[in-house]
Each structure stands twice: as C-alpha cells, then as structure tokens.
Write a protein that holds these residues in place. Structure first.
Motif, short mmCIF file in Angstrom:
data_model
loop_
_atom_site.label_atom_id
_atom_site.label_comp_id
_atom_site.label_asym_id
_atom_site.label_seq_id
_atom_site.Cartn_x
_atom_site.Cartn_y
_atom_site.Cartn_z
N VAL A 129 -5.96 13.57 -7.47
CA VAL A 129 -5.52 12.48 -8.34
C VAL A 129 -6.54 11.35 -8.35
N THR A 130 -6.92 10.90 -7.16
CA THR A 130 -7.85 9.77 -7.07
C THR A 130 -9.23 10.14 -7.62
N LEU B 242 -6.76 -3.14 6.14
CA LEU B 242 -6.23 -1.93 5.51
C LEU B 242 -7.15 -1.46 4.39
N ASP C 297 -8.29 13.23 -2.44
CA ASP C 297 -7.25 13.67 -3.34
C ASP C 297 -7.78 14.08 -4.70
N LEU D 143 -9.99 0.21 6.00
CA LEU D 143 -9.59 1.53 6.49
C LEU D 143 -9.56 2.55 5.35
N PHE D 144 -8.98 2.16 4.25
CA PHE D 144 -8.88 3.07 3.10
C PHE D 144 -10.26 3.39 2.55
N LEU E 131 -2.07 2.58 -4.51
CA LEU E 131 -3.21 3.18 -3.81
C LEU E 131 -4.26 3.65 -4.81
N ARG E 132 -3.79 4.19 -5.92
CA ARG E 132 -4.74 4.64 -6.95
C ARG E 132 -5.49 3.45 -7.52
N LEU F 8 0.81 -1.23 0.00
CA LEU F 8 0.00 0.00 0.00
C LEU F 8 0.84 1.27 0.00
N SER G 127 -12.02 5.84 4.97
CA SER G 127 -11.51 7.22 4.97
C SER G 127 -10.67 7.45 3.74
N PRO G 128 -11.35 7.60 2.60
CA PRO G 128 -10.65 7.70 1.31
C PRO G 128 -9.86 9.00 1.21
N ALA G 129 -8.87 8.97 0.36
CA ALA G 129 -8.05 10.16 0.13
C ALA G 129 -8.90 11.17 -0.64
#
Lengths: 124, 124
Positions: B95-96, B82, B93, B85-86, B17-18, B11, B89-91
């Motif tokens: 980019v994403t 994990l 971002d 978790l992601f 991650l993307r 990760l 609470s996503p980024a």
DNA sequence: AGAATATATGTGGATATGCGCATATGCTAT
DNA sequence: ATAGCATATGCGCATATCCACATATATTCT
C-alpha cells in the motif's frame, strides 16, 4: 504496517501505558497490576491481553498465577522500539509515579484479597 | 503521558500512517495527499489535522494551498521520536509503496481537478 | 465586489473501543 | 472429586472513532 498500527494502538490508552510503566519496573501477575493501578480484575486482564497480543508482553505461568513481563525479544520489532522509547523517556506523570509507589506494596495475593481494590461501584 | 497517548493514537490508523509515509518523502498540500492516497478531500484534511494536532506536522500557507510537512522541531518530542522510528524502519508494505508511486505523479492542482480522485460512492 | 479554487468543518451513521458485571476456565490442594 | 483461588472471557452499555456528504471559510484573480 499492520504491526505498527497494532503496537501504537495498544499504547494509545492510558490504562495500558500505566501497565507498561509498572512492568518496566518489574514483572507482575494480574493481581499485582490490579493493586498497583487500583483497577478491576477484568480490566487488568483484558488490557494485559491486548499488550501481549500487540507484542509488548510475554506471559508465563507460575502456579496459579500468570506473570507478565516486557518482551524484549518480541516478533513485533515496533513494539520493542516503542517500549524502549517509553523506557528511555518515561512520563514524569503524577499518575504513573503513584502507580509505581503502590507497586512497591503490591503482593501476589490475588484479587479476592479485597478491601484494597476499589471496584467500579465502590467496595461492598 | 498525554503527549504519548496523543502521538500513538494519531499513528494508530492506516490512513494517517500512509500520510506520514508520503510526507516523509516530501512536503505536500492537501490535494497532493488526496491524489497520492486516492482518498476524499475531507478525509485527507481531517487526518492531516489530527497528525498536526498530535505534533507530527506543521502547516504553512502558500497562496491558496496549505502545505504540510513533517515537524522535526515539534513540541511533542514523542511525535518526533515516532516519526524517526517510522522513517528508519518503514513499512515494506504494498500500500505505502503504491502511495509513493502515485505521489510522484501528484500535482498541486486541487481536488476539483476530478476524475482522478475516487470519492466514496464512485465518480460522477 | 464577485467568481473560482483550496481547505476546513458541522452532521449523521456505521463501526470500534473500553469498561463493569457475571460467569467460565485452569491450577492447586485437600 | 471437590473446593478455592487466580485469571480469562461473553455480554451489554456508553462513548469514541472514522468516514462521506454538504457546507463554510479563506485566498486569488478579474
């Protein structure tokens, strides 16, 4: 996303997981980490720094010692979540168990109290 | 401990991650991942393989395509935690978000349907 | 079988990481 | 100020990581 990358990268290393493992038991100064994991001073210091930078740890000074502890109020909430995850499902590992054992005997005596610390090329 | 190291190491990379980010939206074949992230075929394939090896993804064949999806029944329970978790609470971002936008237009057409994929040294 | 398509993988090069060693910094006490 | 101890850091080396490029493998269709 960068916070998560930083946190996961910090945890994706055996030395640092071992450090987090013992700091979940109790706060430690650098020399106690050295003793518990049986690693060199620079190695302990650097990896503590990486964990701190990633948001897992806080450091406070106590005389000549710098005492590190798990930072549950960290700005990087991913770090707190990961630390929590690790705490709730610890590695039933032989290595980490051994570290915890040595931690019990570790004292705040400093790295120069040698003989017990095995450095890279064995002890003089 | 090795499971956790493998999971966090997998990760601790922006590309992966993307990838996880879009696979949390829906399952994808390799060429859809390429399109959504605008990356090369080998890069998509390799990083999908790393995520699969770490226990985040499963792959199933569908004709000529290999379809990857998040493996919630993975043997590596750290990976599931994990991923959860992601997901929770996503980024937030840019980019994403962009990746998710492109994912909507991505089709199962394969990498040779070029022009839309920007390879390393620009497109011929 | 042969062609076309989708995916996986060997290879090399650029960069990042982890470590030990040596040394610098910072605190404390004399 | 100087000495001594605890910790941090510059440096070089060995190894790992990530990528693009080229090529191999696997499936489908004719």
């Amino acid at each position: 996303m960068q916070d998560l990358i930083k946190a996961t990268k910090a945890l994706s290393d055996e030395t640092r997981l071992r450090i987090l493992n013992i700091l979940l038991e109790r706060e430690c100064c650098v020399c106690e980490v050295m003793q518990a994991l049986d690693i060199s001073q620079s190695r302990a210091s650097r990896n503590l720094g990486i964990l701190q930078d990633a948001g897992f740890l806080t450091a406070k000074r106590d005389g000549t010692w710098i005492v590190y502890s798990v930072d549950w109020q960290t700005a990087n909430h991913y770090a707190a979540s990961l630390a929590k995850l690790f705490k709730s499902s610890p590695a039933g590992d032989e290595v980490t168990a051994h570290d915890r054992e040595r931690l019990k005997k570790a004292e705040r005596v400093g790295p120069s109290c040698a003989g017990r610390i095995r450095t890279g090329r064995a002890q003089a």
